[in-house]
Structures are given as C-alpha cells and as structure tokens.
Design an enzyme around this catalytic site. Structure first.
Site, PDB file in Angstrom:
ATOM      1  N   TYR A  15       4.208   3.589  11.932  1.00 55.78           N
ATOM      2  CA  TYR A  15       2.848   4.124  11.060  1.00 55.78           C
ATOM      3  C   TYR A  15       1.974   5.003  11.923  1.00 55.78           C
ATOM      4  O   TYR A  15       1.490   4.609  13.078  1.00 55.78           O
ATOM      5  CB  TYR A  15       2.331   2.873  10.449  1.00 55.78           C
ATOM      6  CG  TYR A  15       1.174   3.246   9.544  1.00 55.78           C
ATOM      7  CD1 TYR A  15       1.532   4.029   8.453  1.00 55.78           C
ATOM      8  CD2 TYR A  15      -0.033   3.251   9.932  1.00 55.78           C
ATOM      9  CE1 TYR A  15       0.503   4.095   7.384  1.00 55.78           C
ATOM     10  CE2 TYR A  15      -1.023   3.439   9.172  1.00 55.78           C
ATOM     11  CZ  TYR A  15      -0.674   4.180   7.864  1.00 55.78           C
ATOM     12  OH  TYR A  15      -1.792   4.578   7.116  1.00 55.78           O
ATOM     13  N   GLU A  28       0.988  -1.147  -0.204  1.00 58.29           N
ATOM     14  CA  GLU A  28      -0.107  -0.094  -0.222  1.00 58.29           C
ATOM     15  C   GLU A  28       0.698   1.177  -0.098  1.00 58.29           C
ATOM     16  O   GLU A  28       0.589   2.171  -0.379  1.00 58.29           O
ATOM     17  CB  GLU A  28      -0.849   0.007   1.336  1.00 58.29           C
ATOM     18  CG  GLU A  28      -1.778   1.079   1.284  1.00 58.29           C
ATOM     19  CD  GLU A  28      -3.065   0.846   2.266  1.00 58.29           C
ATOM     20  OE1 GLU A  28      -3.663  -0.174   2.071  1.00 58.29           O
ATOM     21  OE2 GLU A  28      -3.436   1.530   2.770  1.00 58.29           O
ATOM     22  N   ASP A  79      -2.731  -3.243   2.758  1.00 56.37           N
ATOM     23  CA  ASP A  79      -3.171  -3.348   4.115  1.00 56.37           C
ATOM     24  C   ASP A  79      -4.433  -4.288   4.145  1.00 56.37           C
ATOM     25  O   ASP A  79      -5.348  -4.134   3.108  1.00 56.37           O
ATOM     26  CB  ASP A  79      -3.601  -1.850   4.705  1.00 56.37           C
ATOM     27  CG  ASP A  79      -2.349  -1.019   4.920  1.00 56.37           C
ATOM     28  OD1 ASP A  79      -1.431  -1.547   4.767  1.00 56.37           O
ATOM     29  OD2 ASP A  79      -2.608   0.088   5.309  1.00 56.37           O
TER      30      ASP A  79
END
Length: 600
Positions: free
Chosen positions: A313, A7, A110
């Site tokens: 993240y 992603e 994801d």
DNA sequence: GCAAGGTC
C-alpha cells in the site's frame, strides 16, 4: 449474514482470504457465511453550496452556513461538468443491497479518523439502521486480522471519533468554500482564487521563501587555502578564520611560510545507520531528487505498481514494519539476488544479520512502510521500473549494515591556523546498494588524507585565497516542500499546538501531491526548472492573507487539538460554534481585503 | 467555478 466493509478493495480481498472466502462477485466476495465488500476511499462528500440553496457565486450568500450538512456522491469531471462518479454509484448500490440483507455489519475501514468517516458517511447516506461492530487493527497480516476479529469493538465506541472526523470535514468546507468565494468575489477576477486550511499555508511557505531568497544580500568572505605535501601526496587545508575583506586575507596569505607544522590529528570512525524504509513522502522526495518526478507522478506510478500487486500500500505515513512483516523480509530479499543493479548486495544480505532499525510495530500506523510484495515484475515502463527499484533498493539498504566512515581532521600551523578534513568510507554497508556519490562535496574537502603525525613539518607547495559568498536558503522544490509540509508545525511556539501537530504536519501523505497540483492549477505557483516559485497571482493572494490565520500552519494545530478533545468526549457544538464565528470573521475580512488586490 | 479527505 454478516457484511464486512473495508476502505478499499485490496483490504477487503485480504480479509476475505484470511476467512477462506473465495466466491468472487461484482464488488464483493462471499464465503463461510460472510460477505466482504469495500469502498474506494471516500464515496461521499459534503454536498456543494447549491444543495443548500446558495446559488451562483454571490456576496448575498456569504457566509454560507448550512443548517444541516448533506452528503452527495463523489463527483467526477466530464465534458458536461461535474457528475456522479459512475463507479462510485455502482459500488454504493452494491453496498446498499448487501447492507439491506445484513444482520450485522463489521466495519473494517482503516483504523483512524478518516476511515471512520468513510464508513459513517455511507451508513448515514444509505439511512442504514443495522447494528455494526468495529474491527480495529493496525497491521493487515493474517494473525493481526484474526486477532482483530476475536476482539471486535462495539460500533458506538467510535462515535466520538466520528464526531471529530465530521467536524474536520465540515470545518474545512465552511472555511474553504466561504473564504474562496469571498476573495474571488471581492477581487473581481473571473478566475477562482481558492483558499483553504492546507493549501493557503502551503502557498504562504512558497511565497515567504521566494521573497526571502530574492531579497537576500550575499556577503563576500575570504579564506586562505594552502596545499601541504606529504611525500608526494598533496592535500588542501583551509584557514580556520573567515575574513571579511580581501585585504585581511591577503595580509594573512603573506604570513604563510614555505613549510607548515602539523599541530593535531584527529581520526574518528563514524557509524552511519541505514535510512529507514520509505513512506510515500520520503519516496516522493527521493524520486524528485533522483529522477525529477513530481510528487503527483510518483504517486501515480506507485499506485500503478500497487494495482499490479508489485508493491504494498503506497499512501502510508509510516517508515516502519512490524515483526510479522519482518518475518517475510529474508524471502523478499532472496527474490532480488538476480537483480541487475543490486543483486550482489541482495546475495550478501541473504547470509547477513539483518539490521532491525526499520522494525518497530509501535511506529506502524494504519499502514506499514512501502515494500515490494515479492511478485515478479514484467513489462514495466522505464519510469515504473525506476520507482520499483527505489522501493526494492531501499529495502536492501534498510536491512543492511551501518556504513562506517573515518573522519579525519588535521590542524596545521603556518602563519595562521588551517584545517584539513577528509572522509574515508571504511565499510560501505548499506551505501553499497546504490553506490551513490556522497552529497555534494566542497572543493576543499579531501577524499583521503595522508598519514601524518603531530609535530611533523611539511613543505607548502601552493597557497591561495578563496573568495566565497554567503548563500540564501534555497527556493522550494517538490522534495523540500514535501519535507516542509511534513514537519510544518515543529516550530510553533505554543507547546500544545505544536504537540497537536507533531504526528501530522500539513495535509496527509495521500493529499500532499494533490495540494501542490491545486496550487499549480490555480496559477498560484509555477515550476521553474526544479523549483516551485510563486506567480504574480500567488504573490497577490499571499499579500492579502499572509497575516491571517488561514495562511498559518497553527490553524491546523489549533483544530487538531480541539478535534482530539472531541475524540475523547468534548462538546462538538462548542467547536462548531467557534468555526462559525471564525467563518463569519474571515469572510467579512476577505470581502474587504480582496478589493485592494492588485491583480492584472 | 470553490475545501480536504480518501482511492481507482
């Protein structure tokens, strides 16, 4: 050649590392017989109305119901208007070249609805026909990635997930584009009056709270306060009864005697567990409270730290980590023993048993909670440092021991019944990290109370009347609005709709800051000190839509319920038909309703 | 000129 597509670059690189692939190229990495590439989130979006022949903003076009939706490269704003994002176009070309050479594609976007959509939009836009398999993992540790590759799923297993994602995307387009044009055109303003499934309920929440706040009529009430004295240590005790009038309070004040009798003493220890690790939303809330940062500023600062590999993240919705990540925590903590502000607490933690409240693999969704990576930061701006310290400090708090408080309640008699309460921190535990003062203390709250026994008689050294007012619910600020968006739907009466929304709320961690910015850009709301308040435009729009479904969180609940059914195999066309019916209805309604709008 | 979703 097998091509793996992630992603985002960080995940693509991580997977390549696990495979031992090191040959870095522009936009991909090669090695060990594989090629690893990535998107940058959504590269493609549903095409704008004019791509279906709906030119200009025209009532004749409404409702706009494209026969078949088209995809377009993500746009970016320039001085010449919207153009294809050059970076996106380049990466898409790289992906196309790699897909053309591929024997098989492995989808590593994801593990969720949008991740599936990100890949499928690319795949269909490129008219790719190559076979693909799905990597489905919820943690990006080496072990999880390796395990995931041993258990690749057939791509078709996720067709229904794609269907639900595609429906979500189309429905938002249909309702948002049509409602926006219908209202803007009928109101006859030159400006855009946007509406949408998420932004409009958000606006409604801000407006409803503002109106409630403005119309609130405060009620006066009175309390009697006395000051007993135990061997020179005075403390405050407040009447248990609140009085409606000053006269009643004064009558009771007269009854207070020169001494008082201790009726009862209750001392209870209370354990306060540490807060969970931060997800994006909780960090945005804390940064707003501590530093006054907007949700958008915090996200930008955090993204910056992430790009510099200092934090994990950022757009996560989970406040937990799995056991695999937890295994690395002691080393992370050890990295902070030199820290100016909380090095001391880091040292304490290196030899303590860590609190595992934030460790729960089942509660880790696409991404785990935000942690520092262990890389040493340098040359951070003050604002970046502030955010970094909130991430690091929270890690120390989360793995720290409970804070133990003693809460004492003393009831006292002197004409009427009084209550003295006090809280003493016995063991600071996690609270030692930031050493913050407790949430605002009431004036009559005692820091410490003297040791007294039931039956004891003490002199009353002062007495008075406290005049107080009931308070309205506070206006929303960024912190409380983010919280409200997260929990939106919790009060929906319908069990099924509430259930459908329970894990999501309104918007997503990645989009909430943008939603607030949209409302500001439309001049629907404004910042007033730290508060978010509606403008006259915002209130006018609210008045038009407040009784319609588009301004209610329930609409998202209803969609989520149907999308979940589609994911488990229900008919796509039935939902699409419902959305068309709804689009026609709301478009008609807004074309009428906007005419009555009182806009300056 | 417009949605909501993802990310650099």
């Amino acid at each position: 050649m097998k091509v793996i597509i992630a992603e985002k670059p960080s995940v693509g690189r991580e997977i390549a590392k696990v495979f031992g692939a090191t040959n870095k190229k522009d936009g991909y990495i090669e090695g060990k017989g594989y090629t690893f590439t990535w998107a940058f989130g959504h590269l493609l979006q549903l095409a704008a109305p004019q791509e279906y022949g709906f030119y200009g903003w025209n009532v004749q076009n409404l409702p706009m119901l494209p026969q078949k939706f088209k995809l377009a490269i993500r746009k970016v704003k320039t001085k010449d208007g919207l153009v294809d994002d050059p970076g996106v176009k380049k990466q898409l070309n790289i992906i196309k070249t790699l897909f053309d050479e591929a024997t098989e594609i492995i989808v590593a976007t994801d593990a969720g609805r949008e991740g599936e959509l990100i890949f499928r939009y690319i795949y269909y836009y490129l008219k790719c026909k190559k076979p693909f398999k799905r990597l489905w993992i919820s943690s990006q540790t080496d072990a999880a990635i390796k395990d995931g590759f041993r258990n690749l799923k057939p791509g078709a297993d996720y067709d229904s997930l794609f269907n639900s994602a595609h429906c979500r995307s189309q429905s938002d387009w249909l309702v948002g584009m049509n409602a926006t044009q219908a209202l803007s055109l009928s109101a006859g303003t030159r400006s855009v009056l946007s509406l949408g499934r998420v932004q409009t309920p958000t606006l409604a929440m801000i407006c409803a709270r503002y109106i409630e706040h403005k119309n609130f009529v405060p009620q006066n009430f009175y309390q009697v306060v006395i000051q007993p004295d135990k061997d020179g240590q005075a403390f405050k005790a407040v009447s248990v009864t609140n009085f409606k009038t000053k006269e009643e309070a004064e009558a009771v004040l007269q009854l207070v005697e020169p001494t008082c009798t201790i009726e009862n003493v209750e001392a209870k220890p209370r354990k306060e567990p540490p807060p969970l690790l931060h997800d994006l939303s909780s960090l945005q809330q804390e940064a707003n409270k501590r530093k006054g940062f907007t949700a958008d500023q915090t996200l930008t600062l955090l993204q910056n730290l992430y790009e510099n590999k200092l934090v994990t993240y950022p757009r996560t919705g989970s406040r937990y980590i799995g056991d695999d990540v937890f295994a690395g925590v002691p080393q992370l903590i050890a990295g902070f023993t030199e820290h100016v502000e909380f090095g001391k607490q880091a040292i304490i933690l290196t030899s303590a048993k860590l609190n595992k409240r934030s460790v729960n693999a089942k509660k880790v969704t696409d991404h785990h909670a935000i942690l520092p990576t262990g890389e040493k930061p340098n040359h951070l701006t003050d604002d970046q440092q502030a955010i970094y310290d909130m991430v690091a400090g929270r890690m120390l708090e989360a793995f720290h021991a409970d804070c133990i408080k003693e809460i004492t309640k003393i009831t006292i008699l002197s004409g009427t019944k009084f209550l003295a309460s006090g809280t003493v921190i016995q063991t600071a535990g996690w609270r030692a990290v930031f050493n913050d003062k407790d949430e605002e203390k009431k004036d009559e709250e005692n820091a410490t109370l003297p040791a007294v026994k039931p039956g004891e008689i003490l002199p009353v050294t002062a007495k008075d009347i406290l005049e107080k007012q009931t308070k309205p619910k506070p206006l929303y600020n960024e912190a409380s609005l983010l919280k409200a968006l997260e929990t939106a739907g919790k009060e929906i009466d319908d069990d099924e709709l509430r259930q459908a929304m329970k894990d999501s709320g309104l918007g997503t961690p990645a989009t909430r800051a943008a939603i607030i910015e949209t409302l500001l850009k439309r001049d629907y709301i404004a910042r007033e000190k730290k508060n978010l308040v509606p403008t006259s435009t915002g209130l006018s729009v609210y008045n038009v839509v407040k009784d319609q479904r588009i301004s209610q969180a329930e609409l998202t609940g209803a969609w989520e319920k149907r999308l979940e059914e589609i994911r488990s195999g229900a008919s796509v066309s039935a939902f699409q038909e419902e959305i068309k019916v709804y689009t026609r209805a709301i478009t008609q309604e807004l074309l009428q309703a906007g005419k009555g709008m009182a806009l300056k």
